[in-house]
Design an enzyme around this catalytic site. Structure first.
Site, PDB file in Angstrom:
ATOM      1  N   ARG A  95       0.842  -1.201   0.000  1.00 24.21           N
ATOM      2  CA  ARG A  95       0.000   0.000   0.000  1.00 24.21           C
ATOM      3  C   ARG A  95       0.877   1.251   0.000  1.00 24.21           C
ATOM      4  NH1 ARG A  95      -4.313  -1.707   4.767  1.00 24.21           N
ATOM      5  NH2 ARG A  95      -5.297  -3.459   3.642  1.00 24.21           N
TER       6      ARG A  95
ATOM      7  N   ASP B 199       1.789   5.210  -0.079  1.00 26.63           N
ATOM      8  CA  ASP B 199       1.171   6.385   0.531  1.00 26.63           C
ATOM      9  C   ASP B 199       0.857   7.457  -0.512  1.00 26.63           C
ATOM     10  OD1 ASP B 199       1.279   5.391   3.135  1.00 26.63           O
ATOM     11  OD2 ASP B 199       3.297   6.177   3.462  1.00 26.63           O
TER      12      ASP B 199
ATOM     13  N   ARG C 230      11.295   5.808   3.721  1.00 23.02           N
ATOM     14  CA  ARG C 230      11.376   7.270   3.814  1.00 23.02           C
ATOM     15  C   ARG C 230      12.114   7.709   5.079  1.00 23.02           C
ATOM     16  NH1 ARG C 230       5.343   9.157   3.023  1.00 23.02           N
ATOM     17  NH2 ARG C 230       6.262  11.171   3.603  1.00 23.02           N
TER      18      ARG C 230
END
Length: 267
Positions: free
Chosen positions: A56, A58, A206
């Site tokens: 999934r 973002d 990230r």
């Protein structure tokens, strides 16, 4: 012997994450999942087609080779060509396309059958802001030392508790992951971070990039990354890099459903 009520198709997707709320369907805003399922709904003649994805992404995150599976009604007659081209047609005008499609067994899952996932993060490392790559890179003006960044990255390889590098709201049952690859390279004005693992925690890539950037600018010594990892505390690591530069690079399967084309239906 009963006939299955569905036929399952694996699809490989490319998309631009700008303007999308991410993969997962939300109460408001455009998601990749909603766009794909709407395209499949049209292709199936107005019948619902649920989907499951390998990962999934973002809001604002892009994909070069995302994978999902779709459960079409069993009586639908499709070839790989018609699934790929039909879905891509119904996805217009959005920046989401189907690169490939392949029939798979009902016990195959885009999520649970995956053996690895890889991400690529692009940093534009120059003084001037991007014109053509706006929204597709993280613009870092300060010079980055790729050698120092790689030194720090090597400390994250292997099996670790990555609590310091996962989102506070991460819902994974365990923070333990095995990071197989974390390579930092420079390509002209771009610094590229490549990460590969069986699975990643929410915001893990990230957060690792945001931390490695601090090492690259000289704000941190490489050894501090190992200390942050050992702390098992999100506040011990660096900031979360913006979504703009992140790309889901690929998903691996054994066997790969997209690796064996048959001329009659994959042209």
């Amino acid at each position: 012997m009963t006939t299955p009520a569905i036929q399952r198709w694996a699809v490989q997707l490319e998309y631009d994450g700008r303007g999308l709320v991410g993969w997962q369907r939300q109460a408001s805003g455009l998601s990749v999942q909603a766009l794909l399922e709407e395209a499949a709904f049209r292709l199936a003649g107005g019948r619902p087609v649920p989907s499951i994805t390998a990962g999934r992404t973002d809001s604002g995150v892009h994909a070069l080779a995302q994978v999902a599976h779709l459960d079409f009604p069993a009586d639908a007659s499709f070839s790989s060509y018609s699934v790929r081209e039909g879905l891509s047609y119904h996805l217009k005008p959005h920046a989401v396309v189907v690169l490939d499609a392949a029939p798979v067994s009902l016990d195959w899952s885009a999520r649970f059958s995956a053996t690895w996932r890889s991400y690529r993060y692009r940093i534009l490392n120059r003084r001037t802001r991007p014109a053509l790559a706006e929204g597709h890179v993280w613009h870092v003006k300060s010079p980055l030392d790729v050698h120092r960044m790689q030194q720090a990255a090597n400390m994250l390889l292997g099996l670790h508790d990555f609590t310091s590098f996962r989102a506070v709201a991460c819902q994974a049952n365990s923070p333990v992951r095995t990071l197989d690859q974390l390579d930092i390279t420079r390509e002209g004005d771009e610094v590229v971070v490549f990460a590969k693992a069986r699975s990643f925690l929410h915001h893990q890539v990230r957060n690792m990039v945001g931390t490695l950037k601090k090492v690259g600018t000289g704000a941190w010594e490489p050894e501090r990354v190992a200390q942050a990892l050992a702390a098992r505390d999100r506040s011990a690591a660096g900031p979360t890099a913006p979504p703009d530069g992140l790309y889901l690079n690929g998903v691996g399967y054994e066997p790969d459903p997209f690796a064996s084309p048959t001329p009659q239906n994959r042209t």
